[in-house]
Every structure is written in C-alpha cells, then in structure tokens.
Write a protein that holds these residues in place. Structure first.
Motif, short mmCIF file in Angstrom:
data_model
loop_
_atom_site.label_atom_id
_atom_site.label_comp_id
_atom_site.label_asym_id
_atom_site.label_seq_id
_atom_site.Cartn_x
_atom_site.Cartn_y
_atom_site.Cartn_z
N ARG A 82 5.39 2.65 0.20
CA ARG A 82 3.90 2.50 -0.58
C ARG A 82 2.93 2.12 0.49
N HIS A 83 3.12 0.82 1.09
CA HIS A 83 2.33 0.18 2.25
C HIS A 83 2.15 0.99 3.33
N GLY A 85 1.91 4.13 3.63
CA GLY A 85 0.96 4.94 3.15
C GLY A 85 -0.26 4.54 3.21
N HIS A 86 -0.49 3.25 2.76
CA HIS A 86 -1.97 2.31 3.00
C HIS A 86 -2.43 2.58 4.33
N LEU A 87 -1.04 2.28 5.34
CA LEU A 87 -1.39 2.09 6.76
C LEU A 87 -1.98 3.31 7.33
N ASP A 88 -1.36 4.52 7.02
CA ASP A 88 -1.84 5.66 7.27
C ASP A 88 -3.30 5.86 7.18
N ILE A 89 -3.75 5.64 5.94
CA ILE A 89 -5.20 5.70 5.31
C ILE A 89 -5.85 4.75 6.25
N VAL A 90 -5.66 3.54 6.68
CA VAL A 90 -6.24 2.81 7.51
C VAL A 90 -6.42 3.29 8.95
#
Length: 100
Positions: A82-83, A85-90
C-alpha cells in the motif's frame, strides 16, 4: 498484546501535531538501515514464535479471534505494498518519472 506476550510500541510516535515528522539529522542511509534492522527483528519474532502461533486476545481484535503469525506477516506485506504505491505517486509528482 502481540504474539510475544508484550504490548508493542505505539505506531504513531513519528507524528507531531497530526503530521508525520522526521527527527533532525535523519538521513536516507539511516532510514534504510532502520528498515533493514526492523526486517531482521520481524524475522526474529516470526521464527521465535513459530508457524501457527496465535496472538493473545485483546481489544485490538474487536471481539474476533486473534490472528496467527501468518496473518500478521501477510498484513505487514499488504501495508508495504500500500505504502509503496503511495511512494510511486510522490516520485511521479516530484520528478515526473512514470514507472511501468
């Protein structure tokens, strides 16, 4: 209580006024070292309790039966996914680079 019959530390100690914070002087290398150390600690706990170990009943299970070590480890993997995936967005927002 966790699988080791001890209360785990509070998970939100890195928050100040509701926002995530790093202490001064934290480096990328230091974070990578801390992550590797936590991985070793997770392996140590999983190996010490053994396959099929069940956590102690507590309020965190909201009346459900406590999970096994396998359930706990799967949850950890899900949280990492999950996180990440968040890092990819960042990274995409910061650099414009888009992965596969």
């Amino acid at each position: 209580m966790g699988l080791r019959r001890r209360r785990p530390p509070g998970p939100w100690a890195d928050h100040v006024d509701g926002r995530w914070q790093l202490p001064p002087g934290v480096t990328a290398d230091g974070l990578a070292d801390a992550l590797a150390a936590q991985g070793r600690r997770t392996r140590e706990i999983a190996e010490s309790v053994g396959a099929g170990a069940v956590g102690l009943p507590s309020a965190r299970w909201r009346g459900a039966a406590p999970g096994t070590i396998e359930r706990t480890l799967l949850h950890v993997v899900q949280e990492y996914a999950r996180h990440l995936g968040h890092l990819d967005i960042v990274v995409e927002l910061a650099t414009g680079a888009v992965g596969e």
